[in-house]
Structures are given as structure tokens and as C-alpha cells.
Design a protein around this motif. Structure first.
Motif, mmCIF file in Angstrom:
data_model
loop_
_atom_site.group_PDB
_atom_site.id
_atom_site.type_symbol
_atom_site.label_atom_id
_atom_site.label_comp_id
_atom_site.label_asym_id
_atom_site.label_seq_id
_atom_site.Cartn_x
_atom_site.Cartn_y
_atom_site.Cartn_z
ATOM 1 N N LEU A 1 -20.830 -47.132 -1.940
ATOM 2 C CA LEU A 1 -21.199 -48.503 -2.255
ATOM 3 C C LEU A 1 -21.183 -49.405 -1.024
ATOM 4 O O LEU A 1 -21.574 -50.563 -1.098
ATOM 5 N N ARG A 2 -20.740 -48.869 0.098
ATOM 6 C CA ARG A 2 -20.630 -49.689 1.308
ATOM 7 C C ARG A 2 -22.009 -50.203 1.728
ATOM 8 O O ARG A 2 -22.905 -49.433 2.064
ATOM 9 N N GLY A 3 -22.174 -51.504 1.680
ATOM 10 C CA GLY A 3 -23.450 -52.132 2.006
ATOM 11 C C GLY A 3 -24.494 -51.980 0.916
ATOM 12 O O GLY A 3 -25.617 -52.468 1.069
ATOM 13 N N ARG B 1 -10.882 -56.398 5.918
ATOM 14 C CA ARG B 1 -10.673 -55.153 5.170
ATOM 15 C C ARG B 1 -9.927 -55.391 3.872
ATOM 16 O O ARG B 1 -9.023 -56.221 3.788
ATOM 17 N N MET B 2 -10.322 -54.623 2.859
ATOM 18 C CA MET B 2 -9.568 -54.552 1.626
ATOM 19 C C MET B 2 -8.533 -53.443 1.782
ATOM 20 O O MET B 2 -8.668 -52.581 2.657
ATOM 21 N N PRO B 3 -7.497 -53.409 0.950
ATOM 22 C CA PRO B 3 -6.427 -52.434 1.180
ATOM 23 C C PRO B 3 -6.866 -50.980 1.056
ATOM 24 O O PRO B 3 -6.200 -50.099 1.602
ATOM 25 N N TRP B 4 -7.975 -50.705 0.344
ATOM 26 C CA TRP B 4 -8.475 -49.328 0.267
ATOM 27 C C TRP B 4 -9.377 -48.994 1.445
ATOM 28 O O TRP B 4 -9.864 -47.887 1.560
ATOM 29 N N GLU B 5 -9.569 -49.957 2.362
ATOM 30 C CA GLU B 5 -10.358 -49.705 3.570
ATOM 31 C C GLU B 5 -9.487 -49.536 4.799
ATOM 32 O O GLU B 5 -9.874 -48.841 5.741
ATOM 33 N N LEU C 1 -17.077 -58.853 0.296
ATOM 34 C CA LEU C 1 -18.513 -58.609 0.418
ATOM 35 C C LEU C 1 -18.907 -58.156 1.822
ATOM 36 O O LEU C 1 -20.016 -57.646 2.008
ATOM 37 N N ASP C 2 -18.022 -58.321 2.804
ATOM 38 C CA ASP C 2 -18.338 -57.826 4.143
ATOM 39 C C ASP C 2 -18.633 -56.334 4.113
ATOM 40 O O ASP C 2 -19.496 -55.850 4.859
ATOM 41 N N SER C 3 -17.907 -55.605 3.270
ATOM 42 C CA SER C 3 -18.151 -54.165 3.167
ATOM 43 C C SER C 3 -19.144 -53.836 2.054
ATOM 44 O O SER C 3 -19.966 -52.935 2.209
ATOM 45 N N LEU C 4 -19.093 -54.568 0.941
ATOM 46 C CA LEU C 4 -19.969 -54.248 -0.185
ATOM 47 C C LEU C 4 -21.426 -54.620 0.088
ATOM 48 O O LEU C 4 -22.350 -53.931 -0.373
ATOM 49 N N ILE C 5 -21.639 -55.694 0.824
ATOM 50 C CA ILE C 5 -22.994 -56.183 1.114
ATOM 51 C C ILE C 5 -23.285 -56.125 2.611
ATOM 52 O O ILE C 5 -24.331 -55.648 3.051
#
Length: 675
Positions: A488-490, A208-212, A568-572
Motif C-alpha cells: 500500500l506504500r504510495g 514514520r508510523m510505528p510499523w515503519e 499519508l507520507d507513506s500511504l500517498i
């Protein structure tokens, strides 16, 4: 006299040297005794950050001469790099020096030079420090320690540590006391309760990123000055925590109130909202705290890109200074009992998350559509706001400034897309009847971020020449709630590309822009969007790609820093689950689809988006007959800071557009494009 000339060919009063001289903004404002201190950029001094103080009599002076550079590399993006206090000998400041990343102590009113507090380390990228809290009563400074344990970017641990102020740790790592354990991958600096008995900080973990998802941690401070009974109180109490709880809750900031309660900003309800909680709460996920301004569906926080950001601070009278808004931001005073919120009057529409308080005064950093970032003081007793320092001065007649419009466009599936539209504007020129202007779509970095509506001389550089600019806050941008942010998730490389294209097509359809003269540009994540857009559509005539991500697989397997190594786990999507998606979306593997000319700009010292990404991309482009130019800059990292670099980059970008759009200009160096 108004001259008729084609768009793009107008004479402008602003040159690239002026753009470079005013690049960057003040940051990390704080109070030392009765003085206000901050850091500010010095593009003409190699891009260093100077530490500046404002004395009570109005005298402003640089605290440290060149080459001292007050800037931390924790998380690579840095964080609060200094802390100050008043001692018997006058001000004492502890700061991180960029060149060696050591902490130094300095008494600016003495004749002594800065003295190191922390040692060197030969392991990996060594030791780094950020978000310091001075504890002179203990003879220490408490801060984040980022310690590399190997040569890989991900060989790193982070803890809260105590560094002696007497310099005894300058050569001895063992003299640094570790206050927290390293159970969490990331931590912020500690916030100490008013009675000195508790500490609180934020923590989070990969992927996780801090905004997640973040945790607010609390601990008891022992009589020996250590931490005991460390536990999570509120936030993303996921499966790794003993109490379970709400998954995906991002706590962006924490502070102690005078009554010993903990104030925090959480997005559990879909917006970053201010809340209060008893620190004795169980931390089982059931007590999410009381919302302090529940009637407002807007943001009271933002993405934690650097440690030490502050969107709110408590005042002595129990009210709270808060930065809040929807898209744009305001500084307000919130009564946490009644929920009443009163905003400061003034021309500022954007406040940086950098607040300080001194009695009834609030110090902030703010800008507006017609002013650059300034140090602003709000007197909460009188309600009067005034500029203290970094006062905006017009380097050209304001008549030449861009005239930005905030607009909301409709994208695929009827979704809203927010953007700032800056048409060509120059009071000395008009275009021939019937001609439509070229437009450049600007994709911001992050991608979890946004483009603020503020005066930007780089935009003015283009708009005064007759080239329009559209800053797109595509789906995934912050400032519009969690739902907008998670579009933008995924879908990185899809939604951002579609949204920029939707704005470009809308501008062309309505007759605002010339459909044949559209371009796209961006840096970092915006560079990714620019490159992905050139590969996905033939909408753009050309593009400018700065310090980009071009190969997702490489970036996810060791080519970037630890902080974003799992972004990228969340973005892609997780690489082991969707490996084909990483290849299919990467501009590196879609180079055969690019037909438009492009300019590629890269800092050779960039460890976030390294030059190797550009080098592989250029190898794929070679021999395909695509006109392009590649400019690399030694000594520059992620984002350009040196005046000479900025001048070259801005002029090269204009040269690309004049060449591609068929505009005649003789005031910029020609750009050599290779096929």
C-alpha cells in the motif's frame, strides 16, 4: 420447516439491538495479586469501558460504577489505561478516566472514593496518561505523559513521567517528574529490568508510523529514580541517531528477561520475529540480536496502534508466552533455547495482543469463528486452557452463525489477496432455484490492520437475512509479512480499491455472488476505501461509508490528530512532492464520478476523521442526483460505542441494501435517500 424466500428477505433471529448489546470486546487484561482484571465495553451505559476484577473464588465484579470510564486518549486510540498492585491495604489501582483524562488512584476494598493524581491543564487538549507502571516502593507511577502545548492537534509533546501516588501533583504540574527527554515525538511506557537498574521503552518520530520504524531505547535508573545515559539500543537507527543503522526496522514490543537480556520483536527480516539482545550492545546497528524462532516465517507481533500492546511475555521458567501466526493467530509457549514452539489447544483462532502472566499461568483474550472474545487462562504446567471470564454464550442457535471461509484470490499482477467469505446462511431458509445472493465487500480500517476470522454478530445480522459478506484483507493488511503490508506504500486508494474489486468480480464470476447486487462498506480507512471504490468503478450498486477520510489534503494539513498527521507520507507520498496525487485520489474531488447510492455515517465528536470532511463531501454531491443519506451522531467519536447509535447505524445500512437491491422487508425503518 425450510422456507423458500429471495436472498435478503429471510427472517432472522438476530436484531440490531442484539448486535449492539454484544458490540466490542474485553481488553487490557492484567493480574493484581491472585486476581485477573480487565476492561470491557458497556454499550448500554453510554459506551463506557468498565474495569472488572475476577476474585480467586470466581466472583466477578465491576471495580468502578458508572460513569467512571477507564480509557485513555493518548494517541487518540488510547493504550493501557490502568495498572494495579497489592498493598498492605489490599489492591491499589491507578487508572485513566476518559471524561477528564486525569489519573486516579483507587483502593476498591476501602470506603474511599477514587482520588486524582494528576492536574487539569487548560492548554489545548490538556494532559493525558497511558501505559502506567506502578512503583509503590518509590511512591510513584511511571507512565506516558502526552502534554498539549498549544491549540493545534500537533502542538504536543510526549515523555515518560513519574506521578506521585500521594496526590501531591493533583493540582501542581511541577510535581510530575519527567524521566525521559522529549527528543522523540512518541514513546511507550517503560519496562523495568529485574534488578531495577535499567528501563527500556519504544520511541519513534514523524513521518514514520510505528510499523515503519521504531527504536528500542534503554537508560540507567539512578539512585534518585531518574534516567541517565539514555541511548538507542536496537531498531530504526536512522539518520537522526548518532550511530546510523538499519532504516525501516519496526520494533513492536520489548520486555526484560530474567537474566537481564532484552527481548524484542523486530521486523528487520521481513516478519515480526522474536529476538534477544544484550543491553550492553553498542547500538550501532550491527547487533540485531539473536532470533529465537528463526524457522517460522510468520508474525510474532503486529502494528502498534495503542501503547501497551503485548504479543509476548516471559514466564518464570525462562520460556515465553507468544502470540504468533500467519493471518490467524495462536497462543504458544516458546523455548528460547531450542526454538521449540508448542501451541495451546482450543477453539480460538485469534488472540488479542493483551497478555498477562502469573507464575505458570498465561492470561489472554481470544475468539474464534464460532465464539466471541473471552478471557482465557493457559496453565503451562498441564497444558490446559480454559475460559476464565467473559465466557461466550450463544445469544442465538449456533446453527445461524456465519460459515466463514478463508480464501486467497488473485489480483492485478497476479498478487495474492486474502479474504474471509461469509455466504448467506440461515437453516430456516433457502433461495429460489437459480437466484444468486447479494454480497457486501467489507474493507477494514487502519489501513495497516486486518479483519480477523472471528464470530461477529453484525456479519450474522446480514448473512442470516440472505446477504453475503466478504471481508477483504487487501494489500497493506497486517498478518502476512512486511512485503504484503508495504504493497500500500504510495498506493492507498489504488491497491485497496483494486483488491476489493478483484474479490467482488471473482465472487461474481464463479457464481457465488450476484454481479448486479454488490455493495461495499467500511469505517475510517475502510470508509475511505468504500468511497474511493464508488468513485473509481461502477462495480458496486451502493455503499456504506462510516467516519471516513474523504479529503486527503485537508486531513494532511491539520484536520486529524498528531499520531496520524504524517501517515499519508507513506500511504500517498509527501504532500509537498505529490500534491496532485492528494487531489486526484480524494473522493471529495471525484464526487462527480459517483453514481451509486450511499449511506454516510459520522460521529460528531470525531477528532480523527472529523465531520468537516463529510460536510465538504456532501456539498460536492449536492444537486448531482445521487441518492444518499447522512446520519450524524452527537457524543460519538471515531467508531460507535453507544447502543442506540449502533442500532440506528446497522438498521440504516440494511435499509440501504433492501432499497437498492429491491428487497421487500418491513422490519427496519425506511431510509430517506435524497438526491
Amino acid at each position: 420447516m425450510v422456507t423458500t424466500a429471495p436472498y435478503g428477505g429471510w427472517t432472522s433471529p438476530i436484531d440490531a439491538r442484539t448486535v449492539a448489546a454484544h458490540d466490542g470486546r474485553p481488553a487490557f487484561a492484567g493480574v493484581v495479586g491472585d486476581e485477573v482484571w480487565w476492561t470491557e465495553p458497556r454499550p448500554g451505559e453510554g459506551g463506557r469501558r468498565a474495569l472488572v476484577r475476577l476474585r480467586p473464588d470466581g466472583t466477578e465484579e465491576s471495580v468502578l460504577p458508572a460513569p467512571w470510564n477507564v480509557r485513555s486518549r493518548v494517541l487518540e486510540y488510547g493504550g493501557q489505561p490502568w495498572a494495579g498492585a497489592v498493598t498492605e491495604r489490599g489492591p491499589l489501582v491507578v487508572f485513566s478516566n476518559f471524561a477528564d483524562q486525569r489519573l486516579y488512584a483507587y483502593a476498591p476494598d476501602s470506603d474511599e472514593a477514587p482520588r486524582p493524581l494528576t492536574p487539569h491543564s487548560a492548554v489545548g487538549d490538556g494532559l493525558r496518561w497511558a501505559d502506567p507502571v506502578l512503583r509503590p516502593e518509590l511512591g510513584e507511577v511511571w507512565c506516558v505523559l502526552e502534554e498539549f502545548t498549544g491549540d493545534r492537534p500537533t502542538d504536543v509533546r510526549r515523555v515518560i513521567a513519574a506521578v506521585p501516588l500521594d496526590g501531591s501533583a493533583a493540582e501542581h504540574r511541577a510535581s510530575v517528574r519527567e524521566l525521559s527527554d522529549d527528543r522523540h515525538r512518541f514513546v511507550t511506557g517503560p519496562r523495568i529490568s529485574p534488578d531495577g537498574r535499567r528501563a527500556a521503552w519504544l520511541a519513534w518520530d514523524h513521518p514514520r508510523m510505528p510499523w515503519e520504524g521504531t527504536l528500542a531505547m534503554v537508560a540507567r535508573i539512578t539512585g534518585e529514580g531518574g534516567f541517565a545515559d539514555i541511548r538507542p539500543l536496537v531498531g530504526d537507527l536512522g539518520p537522526g541517531e548518532p550511530h546510523g543503522g538499519a532504516a525501516g526496522e519496526s520494533v513492536a514490543q520489548i520486555e526484560w528477561a530474567a537474566d537481564g537480556s532484552l527481548l524484542f520483536v523486530s521486523d528487520a527480516g521481513g516478519w515480526w520475529q522474536l529476538r534477544r539482545i544484550d543491553p550492553e550492545a553498542t547500538g550501532d546497528g550491527s547487533a540485531s540480536g539473536r532470533a529465537l524462532c528463526p524457522a517460522r516465517q510468520e508474525e510474532f507481533g503486529g502494528p502498534l496502534w495503542t501503547v501497551g500492546q503485548r504479543w509476548f511475555l516471559p514466564l518464570d521458567n525462562g520460556t515465553l508466552a507468544v502470540i504468533h501466526g500467519l493471518g490467524a493467530t495462536s497462543l504458544g509457549i516458546l523455548d528460547p533455547v531450542s526454538g521449540e514452539l508448542v501451541d495451546a489447544a482450543g477453539p480460538w483462532t485469534e488472540w488479542a495482543p493483551s497478555l498477562a502472566v502469573h507464575g505458570s499461568r498465561v492470561i489472554g483474550i481470544a475468539a474464534g469463528p464460532h465464539s466471541s472474545y473471552e478471557i482465557v487462562e493457559l496453565d503451562t504446567c498441564t497444558g490446559r486452557a480454559r475460559v476464565l471470564a467473559c465466557r461466550h454464550t450463544d445469544v442465538l442457535d449456533p446453527a445461524y452463525y456465519p460459515r466463514p471461509l478463508h480464501r486467497t484470490f488473485t489480483g492485478p499482477d497476479g498478487r495474492d489477496i486474502h479474504a474471509h467469505i461469509c455466504p448467506p446462511h440461515n437453516p430456516d431458509h433457502r433461495a429460489p432455484e437459480g437466484e444468486l445472493p447479494p454480497f457486501v465487500l467489507w474493507a477494514h480500517g487502519g489501513p495497516t490492520g486486518r479483519a480477523p476470522l472471528v464470530l461477529d454478530l453484525e456479519i450474522a445480522y446480514f448473512t442470516t437475512r440472505g446477504i453475503g459478506v466478504a471481508e477483504v484483507n487487501y494489500g497493506g493488511s497486517t498478518g502476512y509479512g512486511r512485503e504484503y503490508r508495504e504493497r500500500l506504500r504510495g498506493q492507498w486508494g489504488v491497491v485497496d480499491v483494486e483488491d476489493c474489486a478483484a474479490v467482488a468480480r471473482a465472487l461474481a464470476d464463479e457464481g457465488t455472488a450476484d454481479r448486479a447486487r454488490l455493495a461495499i462498506r467500511g469505517g475510517s480507512a475502510g470508509g475511505w476505501t468504500a468511497a474511493a471504490s464508488l468513485a473509481a468503478t461502477d462495480l458496486y450498486a451502493c455503499g456504506t461509508i462510516s467516519y471516513p477520510i474523504l479529503d486527503l489534503t485537508g486531513w494532511a494539513t491539520g484536520e486529524t490528530h498528531d499520531f496520524e498527521s504524517r501517515y499519508l507520507d507513506s500511504l500517498i507520498g509527501p504532500l509537498d512532492e505529490v500534491p496532485d496525487r492528494y487531489r486526484e485520489r480524494s473522493p471529495l474531488h471525484r464526487a462527480d464520478r459517483i453514481t451509486a447510492p450511499f449511506l454516510l455515517l459520522q460521529g460528531l465528536d470525531d477528532v480523527i476523521c472529523p465531520p468537516s470532511q463529510c460536510e465538504r463531501f456532501l456539498a460536492e454531491v449536492a444537486g448531482r442526483g445521487i441518492p444518499h443519506a447522512y446520519l450524524s451522531f452527537p457524543g460519538e467519536g471515531h467508531g460507535f460505542r453507544r447502543a442506540k447509535t449502533i442500532v440506528r447505524a446497522v438498521e440504516a445500512e440494511l435499509a440501504l441494501y433492501t432499497h437498492t437491491f429491491g428487497i421487500a422487508r418491513d422490519d427496519v425503518p425506511a431510509l430517506e435517500l435524497r438526491g
